[in-house]
Motif scaffolding. Structure first.
Motif, short mmCIF file in Angstrom:
data_model
loop_
_atom_site.label_atom_id
_atom_site.label_comp_id
_atom_site.label_asym_id
_atom_site.label_seq_id
_atom_site.Cartn_x
_atom_site.Cartn_y
_atom_site.Cartn_z
N THR A 1 -15.48 -6.75 -3.59
CA THR A 1 -16.53 -6.63 -2.52
C THR A 1 -17.45 -5.25 -2.82
OG1 THR A 1 -14.74 -7.50 -0.80
CG2 THR A 1 -16.52 -6.16 0.07
N PRO B 1 -22.56 -10.50 3.82
CA PRO B 1 -21.48 -10.69 2.78
C PRO B 1 -20.55 -11.76 3.29
CG PRO B 1 -21.43 -8.46 3.55
CD PRO B 1 -22.87 -9.04 4.13
N ALA C 1 -14.31 -10.89 5.00
CA ALA C 1 -13.33 -10.27 4.17
C ALA C 1 -12.18 -11.20 3.49
CB ALA C 1 -12.77 -8.96 4.65
N VAL D 1 -12.63 -13.33 0.97
CA VAL D 1 -12.65 -12.84 -0.31
C VAL D 1 -10.99 -12.50 -0.85
CG1 VAL D 1 -13.15 -10.73 -2.04
CG2 VAL D 1 -14.93 -11.46 -0.15
#
Length: 192
Positions: free
Chosen positions: A93, A174, A177, A180
């Protein structure tokens, strides 16, 4: 800009301007005039320090790639602590939340830049190859500590960077989380 004014670290001033332009406008926003305007310097300043604009861009890309050394040390320092997949998710990230995705687009966008980088860079796209080296180092450290087994570090590191690039590329925001973390766990063969 008045002549005779001393510029402190003009390279970094120009590189910072290029990064801001690249992050906000993409590769097509990068012109020598745009960079010098953003940096607040006369256009001739760029050409006094670099042979041409592609030489400037090549140095910029390599500079941003070598900045990953600090990230690599930080990630390797986490070996033996926390969750391996979570540590990797945070590192990936950080890589792709930085200028890395934009640099990949820039290198893809400019043929002359790619040619120039091939002359000086060992292989691949500079920011991505440095990210692979960072992940390899971390995974090798975790293997030595016995926290991961049956992982071919040489192949898993590029897989993680490739999958991370696909998660982050062409997005306005993005990925979550959790996505990812799920990707890093899946590549490592962990149940989630």
């Amino acid at each position: 800009m008045p002549t005779g004014v001393h510029l402190r670290d003009v390279r970094e001033q120009l590189f910072g301007a290029a990064e801001r332009l690249l992050m906000t406008g993409g590769p097509s926003a990068l012109t020598s005039r745009a960079v010098t305007t953003e940096a607040g310097v006369a256009k001739g300043v760029l050409h006094r320090h670099f042979d041409d604009f592609d030489a400037f861009l090549a140095d910029f890309v390599v500079d941003r790639a070598t900045r990953m050394d600090a990230q690599a040390r930080a990630l390797t320092g986490k070996a033996g602590t926390g969750d391996v997949a979570e540590n990797l998710a945070e590192a990936i990230t950080a890589v792709f939340g930085s200028v890395a995705v934009a640099v990949v687009a820039l290198v893809t966008f400019r043929d002359d830049l790619r040619r120039r980088l091939r002359e000086t860079w060992p292989a691949g796209v500079p920011v991505l190859t440095e990210a692979v080296v960072m992940i390899e180092g971390y995974l090798a450290a975790e293997q030595r500590l016995g926290r991961i087994q049956n992982v071919d570090v040489e192949f898993v590191a590029p897989m993680l960077i490739g999958a991370g690039h696909l998660l982050f590329a062409d997005r306005d925001t993005p990925p979550p989380a959790g996505a990812v973390r799920r990707m890093t766990g899946t590549v490592l063969g962990q149940k989630h």
